[in-house]
Motif scaffolding. Structure first.
Motif, PDB file in Angstrom:
ATOM      1  N   GLN A   1       1.217  -1.225  -0.319  1.00  0.00           N
ATOM      2  CA  GLN A   1       0.352  -0.322   0.189  1.00  0.00           C
ATOM      3  C   GLN A   1       0.974   0.970  -0.050  1.00  0.00           C
ATOM      4  N   GLY A   2       0.485   1.792  -0.846  1.00  0.00           N
ATOM      5  CA  GLY A   2       1.279   3.360  -0.957  1.00  0.00           C
ATOM      6  C   GLY A   2       2.223   3.299  -2.148  1.00  0.00           C
ATOM      7  N   ARG A   3       2.763   1.856  -2.173  1.00  0.00           N
ATOM      8  CA  ARG A   3       3.718   2.171  -2.437  1.00  0.00           C
ATOM      9  C   ARG A   3       3.924   1.686  -4.311  1.00  0.00           C
ATOM     10  N   PRO A   4       5.168   2.016  -5.259  1.00  0.00           N
ATOM     11  CA  PRO A   4       4.740   2.186  -6.615  1.00  0.00           C
ATOM     12  C   PRO A   4       4.539   0.504  -7.306  1.00  0.00           C
ATOM     13  N   ILE A   5       3.693  -0.071  -7.154  1.00  0.00           N
ATOM     14  CA  ILE A   5       3.403  -1.495  -7.693  1.00  0.00           C
ATOM     15  C   ILE A   5       2.144  -1.702  -8.272  1.00  0.00           C
ATOM     16  N   LYS A   6       2.265  -2.602  -9.299  1.00  0.00           N
ATOM     17  CA  LYS A   6       1.329  -2.739 -10.890  1.00  0.00           C
ATOM     18  C   LYS A   6       0.137  -3.331  -9.830  1.00  0.00           C
ATOM     19  N   GLU A   7      -0.823  -4.197 -10.514  1.00  0.00           N
ATOM     20  CA  GLU A   7      -1.540  -5.516 -10.148  1.00  0.00           C
ATOM     21  C   GLU A   7      -0.805  -6.118 -10.778  1.00  0.00           C
ATOM     22  N   GLU A   8      -0.481  -5.577 -12.168  1.00  0.00           N
ATOM     23  CA  GLU A   8      -0.056  -7.513 -13.038  1.00  0.00           C
ATOM     24  C   GLU A   8       1.615  -7.793 -11.760  1.00  0.00           C
ATOM     25  N   ASP A   9       1.901  -7.078 -11.245  1.00  0.00           N
ATOM     26  CA  ASP A   9       3.306  -7.416 -10.555  1.00  0.00           C
ATOM     27  C   ASP A   9       2.563  -8.493  -9.337  1.00  0.00           C
ATOM     28  N   LEU A  10       1.628  -7.552  -8.902  1.00  0.00           N
ATOM     29  CA  LEU A  10       1.374  -8.697  -7.802  1.00  0.00           C
ATOM     30  C   LEU A  10       0.702 -10.272  -8.547  1.00  0.00           C
ATOM     31  N   LYS A  11       0.010 -10.080  -9.228  1.00  0.00           N
ATOM     32  CA  LYS A  11      -0.557 -10.804 -10.146  1.00  0.00           C
ATOM     33  C   LYS A  11       0.648 -11.813 -10.353  1.00  0.00           C
ATOM     34  N   ARG A  12       1.901 -11.728 -10.705  1.00  0.00           N
ATOM     35  CA  ARG A  12       2.845 -12.082 -11.476  1.00  0.00           C
ATOM     36  C   ARG A  12       3.502 -12.805  -9.459  1.00  0.00           C
ATOM     37  N   LEU A  13       3.762 -12.059  -8.715  1.00  0.00           N
ATOM     38  CA  LEU A  13       3.940 -13.003  -7.888  1.00  0.00           C
ATOM     39  C   LEU A  13       3.147 -13.624  -7.275  1.00  0.00           C
ATOM     40  N   GLY A  14       2.167 -13.710  -6.797  1.00  0.00           N
ATOM     41  CA  GLY A  14       1.291 -14.424  -7.200  1.00  0.00           C
ATOM     42  C   GLY A  14       1.339 -15.749  -7.061  1.00  0.00           C
ATOM     43  N   GLN A  15       1.386 -15.213  -9.193  1.00  0.00           N
ATOM     44  CA  GLN A  15       1.657 -16.779  -9.339  1.00  0.00           C
ATOM     45  C   GLN A  15       3.276 -17.349  -8.988  1.00  0.00           C
ATOM     46  N   ARG A  16       3.654 -16.987  -9.386  1.00  0.00           N
ATOM     47  CA  ARG A  16       5.319 -17.154  -8.460  1.00  0.00           C
ATOM     48  C   ARG A  16       5.359 -17.800  -7.483  1.00  0.00           C
ATOM     49  N   VAL A  17       4.464 -17.787  -6.300  1.00  0.00           N
ATOM     50  CA  VAL A  17       4.141 -18.409  -5.279  1.00  0.00           C
ATOM     51  C   VAL A  17       3.749 -19.877  -5.342  1.00  0.00           C
ATOM     52  N   GLU A  18       2.782 -19.774  -6.108  1.00  0.00           N
ATOM     53  CA  GLU A  18       1.801 -20.327  -6.042  1.00  0.00           C
ATOM     54  C   GLU A  18       2.680 -21.939  -6.677  1.00  0.00           C
ATOM     55  N   GLU A  19       2.776 -21.470  -8.049  1.00  0.00           N
ATOM     56  CA  GLU A  19       3.962 -22.443  -8.942  1.00  0.00           C
ATOM     57  C   GLU A  19       5.235 -23.033  -8.178  1.00  0.00           C
ATOM     58  N   ASP A  20       5.658 -21.600  -6.952  1.00  0.00           N
ATOM     59  CA  ASP A  20       7.308 -22.893  -6.165  1.00  0.00           C
ATOM     60  C   ASP A  20       6.455 -23.790  -5.182  1.00  0.00           C
ATOM     61  N   LEU A  21       5.220 -23.425  -4.439  1.00  0.00           N
ATOM     62  CA  LEU A  21       4.825 -24.337  -3.646  1.00  0.00           C
ATOM     63  C   LEU A  21       3.893 -25.868  -4.628  1.00  0.00           C
ATOM     64  N   ARG A  22       3.372 -25.201  -5.276  1.00  0.00           N
ATOM     65  CA  ARG A  22       2.982 -26.838  -6.085  1.00  0.00           C
ATOM     66  C   ARG A  22       4.381 -27.877  -6.685  1.00  0.00           C
ATOM     67  N   SER A  23       5.154 -26.436  -6.877  1.00  0.00           N
ATOM     68  CA  SER A  23       6.611 -27.735  -7.199  1.00  0.00           C
ATOM     69  C   SER A  23       7.335 -28.738  -6.457  1.00  0.00           C
ATOM     70  N   ARG A  24       7.006 -28.465  -4.962  1.00  0.00           N
ATOM     71  CA  ARG A  24       7.079 -29.131  -3.818  1.00  0.00           C
ATOM     72  C   ARG A  24       6.472 -30.699  -4.109  1.00  0.00           C
ATOM     73  N   GLY A  25       5.334 -30.728  -5.068  1.00  0.00           N
ATOM     74  CA  GLY A  25       4.989 -32.143  -4.926  1.00  0.00           C
ATOM     75  C   GLY A  25       4.036 -32.151  -3.596  1.00  0.00           C
ATOM     76  N   LEU A  26       4.044 -31.459  -2.642  1.00  0.00           N
ATOM     77  CA  LEU A  26       2.561 -32.165  -1.450  1.00  0.00           C
ATOM     78  C   LEU A  26       1.633 -31.855  -2.290  1.00  0.00           C
ATOM     79  N   ALA A  27       0.293 -32.451  -1.207  1.00  0.00           N
ATOM     80  CA  ALA A  27      -0.883 -32.046  -1.922  1.00  0.00           C
ATOM     81  C   ALA A  27      -1.398 -31.022  -0.879  1.00  0.00           C
ATOM     82  N   GLU A  28      -0.238 -30.971   0.526  1.00  0.00           N
ATOM     83  CA  GLU A  28      -0.763 -29.913   1.620  1.00  0.00           C
ATOM     84  C   GLU A  28       0.830 -29.661   2.208  1.00  0.00           C
ATOM     85  N   VAL A  29       0.402 -27.725   2.003  1.00  0.00           N
ATOM     86  CA  VAL A  29       1.825 -27.483   2.893  1.00  0.00           C
ATOM     87  C   VAL A  29       1.066 -26.299   3.922  1.00  0.00           C
ATOM     88  N   LYS A  30       1.896 -25.835   4.721  1.00  0.00           N
ATOM     89  CA  LYS A  30       1.224 -25.610   5.561  1.00  0.00           C
ATOM     90  C   LYS A  30       1.489 -23.450   6.043  1.00  0.00           C
TER      91      LYS A  30
END
Length: 104
Positions: A28-57
């Motif tokens: 909030q209040g930083r010069p961050i674009k919505e597309e950057d947030l979406k890419r970050l969300g995708q990157r986090v999801e890909e990282d978690l899924r790449s671990r091959g686990l069905a459940e993460v903490k």
């Protein structure tokens, strides 16, 4: 389906929009674009899924957010880390700042 185990012990399906929402607050209040947030969300999801686990903490989700957020915006990273890592005072902020300066 990827499940996230909450601190309460309950599990729920991973929701990328929750990651983006949490990061948006830190940005909030930083010069961050919505597309950057979406890419970050995708990157986090890909990282978690790449671990091959069905459940993460939920803590693993928070950890997965830190690295890409640090790359995106250091101030937002400090904000997020201060909440996620339960900073107690100025010493915790100083340590995190020193680590950023050192490139860790």
């Amino acid at each position: 389906m990827l499940l996230v185990t909450k601190r309460s012990g309950n599990s729920e399906p991973f929701d990328r929009s929750k990651v983006i929402s949490g990061v948006r607050k830190a940005c909030q209040g930083r010069p961050i674009k919505e597309e950057d947030l979406k890419r970050l969300g995708q990157r986090v999801e890909e990282d978690l899924r790449s671990r091959g686990l069905a459940e993460v903490k939920s803590e693993d989700v928070g950890k997965a957010i830190l690295a890409p957020l640090k790359d995106l915006d250091e101030v937002a990273y400090l904000r997020f880390a201060s909440v996620y890592q339960n900073f107690d005072g100025l010493e915790d902020f100083q340590k995190a700042i020193d680590e950023l300066k050192a490139g860790e």
